[in-house]
Design a protein around this motif. Structure first.
Motif, PDB file in Angstrom:
ATOM      1  N   TYR A   1      39.284  35.822  35.738  1.00 30.60           N
ATOM      2  CA  TYR A   1      37.883  36.482  35.750  1.00 30.60           C
ATOM      3  C   TYR A   1      37.794  37.140  37.026  1.00 30.60           C
ATOM      4  CZ  TYR A   1      36.113  34.784  31.113  1.00 30.60           C
ATOM      5  OH  TYR A   1      35.675  34.873  29.860  1.00 30.60           O
ATOM      6  N   GLU A   2      37.943  36.302  38.204  1.00 30.11           N
ATOM      7  CA  GLU A   2      37.813  37.181  39.487  1.00 30.11           C
ATOM      8  C   GLU A   2      38.795  38.454  39.605  1.00 30.11           C
ATOM      9  OE1 GLU A   2      38.712  34.015  42.110  1.00 30.11           O
ATOM     10  OE2 GLU A   2      36.881  33.095  41.809  1.00 30.11           O
TER      11      GLU A   2
ATOM     12  N   ILE B   1      33.632  28.790  30.920  1.00 27.23           N
ATOM     13  CA  ILE B   1      33.273  29.383  32.411  1.00 27.23           C
ATOM     14  C   ILE B   1      32.032  28.493  32.930  1.00 27.23           C
ATOM     15  CG2 ILE B   1      34.470  31.405  32.034  1.00 27.23           C
ATOM     16  CD1 ILE B   1      31.971  32.836  32.150  1.00 27.23           C
ATOM     17  N   CYS B   2      32.057  28.682  34.297  1.00 30.70           N
ATOM     18  CA  CYS B   2      30.835  27.867  34.841  1.00 30.70           C
ATOM     19  C   CYS B   2      29.949  28.835  35.223  1.00 30.70           C
ATOM     20  CB  CYS B   2      31.309  27.057  36.198  1.00 30.70           C
ATOM     21  SG  CYS B   2      31.991  28.088  37.613  1.00 30.70           S
ATOM     22  N   GLU B   3      28.584  28.216  35.680  1.00 29.55           N
ATOM     23  CA  GLU B   3      27.480  29.289  36.029  1.00 29.55           C
ATOM     24  C   GLU B   3      27.813  30.089  37.388  1.00 29.55           C
ATOM     25  OE1 GLU B   3      22.686  28.638  36.766  1.00 29.55           O
ATOM     26  OE2 GLU B   3      23.966  26.999  36.502  1.00 29.55           O
ATOM     27  N   LYS B   4      28.448  29.215  38.283  1.00 31.19           N
ATOM     28  CA  LYS B   4      28.960  30.016  39.606  1.00 31.19           C
ATOM     29  C   LYS B   4      29.709  31.252  39.286  1.00 31.19           C
ATOM     30  CE  LYS B   4      30.926  29.308  43.961  1.00 31.19           C
ATOM     31  NZ  LYS B   4      31.529  28.380  44.820  1.00 31.19           N
ATOM     32  N   LEU B   5      30.887  31.045  38.282  1.00 28.40           N
ATOM     33  CA  LEU B   5      31.418  32.299  37.841  1.00 28.40           C
ATOM     34  C   LEU B   5      30.716  33.311  37.097  1.00 28.40           C
ATOM     35  CD1 LEU B   5      34.352  33.276  38.005  1.00 28.40           C
ATOM     36  CD2 LEU B   5      35.048  32.050  35.844  1.00 28.40           C
ATOM     37  N   ARG B   6      29.866  32.913  36.525  1.00 29.62           N
ATOM     38  CA  ARG B   6      28.984  33.993  35.701  1.00 29.62           C
ATOM     39  C   ARG B   6      28.150  34.728  36.604  1.00 29.62           C
ATOM     40  NH1 ARG B   6      23.748  32.129  32.597  1.00 29.62           N
ATOM     41  NH2 ARG B   6      23.510  31.889  34.839  1.00 29.62           N
ATOM     42  N   ASP B   7      27.610  34.138  37.745  1.00 29.74           N
ATOM     43  CA  ASP B   7      26.811  34.843  38.610  1.00 29.74           C
ATOM     44  C   ASP B   7      27.665  35.579  39.336  1.00 29.74           C
ATOM     45  OD1 ASP B   7      24.646  33.464  37.790  1.00 29.74           O
ATOM     46  OD2 ASP B   7      24.554  31.774  39.107  1.00 29.74           O
ATOM     47  N   LEU B   8      28.815  35.590  39.339  1.00 24.25           N
ATOM     48  CA  LEU B   8      29.474  36.340  40.469  1.00 24.25           C
ATOM     49  C   LEU B   8      29.834  37.640  39.737  1.00 24.25           C
ATOM     50  CD1 LEU B   8      32.491  33.856  41.840  1.00 24.25           C
ATOM     51  CD2 LEU B   8      30.228  34.997  43.128  1.00 24.25           C
ATOM     52  N   CYS B   9      29.756  37.860  38.542  1.00 26.03           N
ATOM     53  CA  CYS B   9      29.855  39.230  37.676  1.00 26.03           C
ATOM     54  C   CYS B   9      29.152  40.204  38.228  1.00 26.03           C
ATOM     55  CB  CYS B   9      29.552  38.824  36.272  1.00 26.03           C
ATOM     56  SG  CYS B   9      29.543  40.417  35.301  1.00 26.03           S
TER      57      CYS B   9
ATOM     58  N   PHE C   1      47.232  36.240  31.542  1.00 27.74           N
ATOM     59  CA  PHE C   1      46.993  36.479  30.108  1.00 27.74           C
ATOM     60  C   PHE C   1      45.571  36.682  30.257  1.00 27.74           C
ATOM     61  CE2 PHE C   1      45.553  34.547  26.186  1.00 27.74           C
ATOM     62  CZ  PHE C   1      46.406  35.153  25.271  1.00 27.74           C
ATOM     63  N   VAL C   2      44.768  35.813  30.654  1.00 25.37           N
ATOM     64  CA  VAL C   2      43.200  35.892  30.753  1.00 25.37           C
ATOM     65  C   VAL C   2      42.806  37.431  31.322  1.00 25.37           C
ATOM     66  CG1 VAL C   2      40.969  34.992  31.708  1.00 25.37           C
ATOM     67  CG2 VAL C   2      42.891  33.463  31.370  1.00 25.37           C
TER      68      VAL C   2
END
Length: 472
Positions: A408-409, A442-450, A366-367
């Motif tokens: 997101y991943e 979302i966390c900062e680590k997930l944002r940096d993986l963009c 869904f995401v």
């Protein structure tokens, strides 16, 4: 008396030491007796020094016995005049029981080889020696207690009938556990171990009552359970009487479950389709129902049966629950859910629809579909609405941290292919990820993986050999 003794001594002159029944003194033991005459001690005539010694030992044993006879009377050994243990009239030696042997478990008759009793098979709670196998005992016909009628007796375990007060308490955990594993055979075995008796008609009613407050997948499982139990544990008359009780108690069920009227009608239609209710069941209520709720339930069942004759699949009335659905069907339903949300903008309705899918392990899809819809859309309306929906589902704990991260991943991994169809996909994704981080779901680590698109360098002829940076 004294004159008689003096006369006897004069006729038989003997030394005083020879008449003593005590032990020899030290001087006498060291001396050598060389006399070879007949002597008399305690009425026994002896002719050798060794015999004198044995006679004195026996006399000493007699004196010891006389000293203890007063306190151990009846328990000690009795000796004859020769010093041997006395025997009874039948020739057996009377048992002795000195104080030192009161707790002795050995045989007091002095027999045996010192081995344990019963070959080691004795003791509390012991049935026999290790390794012994007991065969079936043959019945003795000559036994006075022999009864010919007992030879053909068959003994069975009798299960007491289940009490009415314990019926619901016993069956409710069984049905609730069935909603988890979905194995109808296990439920049939558990019910077979119970002596339901006349209360067997209450099983369908209890199962349907619990399913009314459960999910759609649980109602489907309940319909399957009733079909499998009919003929094994239940009879058709039990099912019919159970639905009769449901219709009578429908006004009370509506108080707890407002949609109980329609749901009971669907259960009746499904039961008729599965042939556990006769087709004439609905005809028996025509013109006889006074309750409004019961009449509505029967009308609902009649309409569904007519639609079934027109091609409606009543066997799939409740739908397929959760993970039992194909993945393509789940993806299609999530896409329709997102499109309906973009038209209505109702967050609660979207939450309810997502709950009814019953696939919490598949919320990452869904995401993923929501973010892809943002990347493929034109304008900021879809951008803002999807961001608002994800934040709402995050706050209401419908979508977990793990499912959000996986969604997101997956977009990060497929962004290169998405960029082929949507040239601005990298730029829109970076903006959406920044807004998501600002919203706090979302966390900062997930944002940096963009991922971000790489920049190309090329040399233009009119730039004088300078490198020009340009981003797509």
């Amino acid at each position: 008396m004294a004159t008689d003794c003096e006369a006897w001594l004069n006729a038989n002159p003997l030394d005083a030491d020879d008449l003593s029944d005590s032990f020899l003194s030290g001087e006498e033991e060291n001396g050598i007796i060389t006399k070879n005459i007949k002597n008399e001690i305690n009425g026994n005539w002896i002719s050798a020094p060794n015999s004198i010694h044995e006679a004195r030992l026996k006399a000493k044993a007699k004196r010891r016995l006389r000293k203890t006879s007063s306190r151990d009377s009846g328990r000690g050994d009795s000796f004859s005049e020769n010093g041997d243990p006395s025997r009874g009239t039948n020739g057996t030696v009377p048992p002795t029981s000195p104080k030192s042997k009161l707790l002795d478990r050995k045989s007091r008759a002095g027999k045996g080889r010192g081995l344990p009793k019963k070959g080691g098979a004795g003791g509390k709670g012991v049935w026999g020696p290790p390794g012994e196998v007991y065969d079936l005992e043959e019945v003795d016909v000559k036994d006075p207690n022999y009864d010919e009628a007992q030879e053909n007796c068959v003994y069975e375990t009798v299960v007491p009938p289940l009490e009415e007060g314990a019926f619901e308490k016993t069956l409710t955990p069984i049905v609730q556990e069935y909603f988890e594993h979905g194995d109808t055979n296990e439920v049939a075995e558990l019910l077979g171990e119970l002596n339901l008796g006349s209360m067997s008609s209450g099983v369908p009613m209890l199962a349907v009552s619990l399913a009314l407050e459960a999910k759609a997948s649980h109602r489907e499982l309940t319909s399957r359970l009733l079909t499998d139990l009919c003929g094994r544990v239940l009879s058709r008359s039990d099912v019919e009487s159970s639905f009769d009780k449901l219709l009578r108690e429908l006004p009370d069920l509506v108080l707890d479950t407002p949609g109980a009227t329609q749901l009971v009608g669907q259960f009746i239609a499904r039961a008729v389709k599965d042939q556990i209710l006769s087709k004439s069941y609905l005809d028996g209520y025509k013109g006889r129902v006074d309750c409004v709720h019961a009449r509505a339930a029967l009308d609902r069942a009649a309409v569904l049966l007519k639609m079934g004759m027109g091609g409606l699949r009543i066997d799939n009335l409740w739908g397929t629950g959760g993970g039992q659905r194909p993945v393509t069907q789940l993806v299609r339903e999530m896409t329709l859910l997102l499109k309906e949300y973009l038209l209505s903008g109702d967050n609660k309705e979207a939450e309810r629809c997502l709950r009814e899918l019953e696939v919490p392990h598949f919320h990452h899809e869904f995401v993923y579909e929501a973010i892809v819809m943002v990347l493929e859309s034109k304008g900021e309306k879809t951008f803002k609405m999807v961001l608002q929906l994800l934040k709402f589902l995050w706050v209401s704990s419908i979508i977990t941290v793990d499912q959000m991260r996986r969604g997101y991943e997956r977009v990060y991994m497929d962004i290169a292919e998405i960029n082929i169809d949507v040239p601005r996909a990298y730029f829109i994704l970076e903006q959406f990820v920044d807004k998501s981080f600002s919203a706090g779901f979302i966390c900062e680590k997930l944002r940096d993986l963009c991922p971000s698109r790489g920049r190309k360098r090329f040399v233009s002829e009119g730039d004088g050999g300078r490198f020009k940076l340009e981003s797509y």
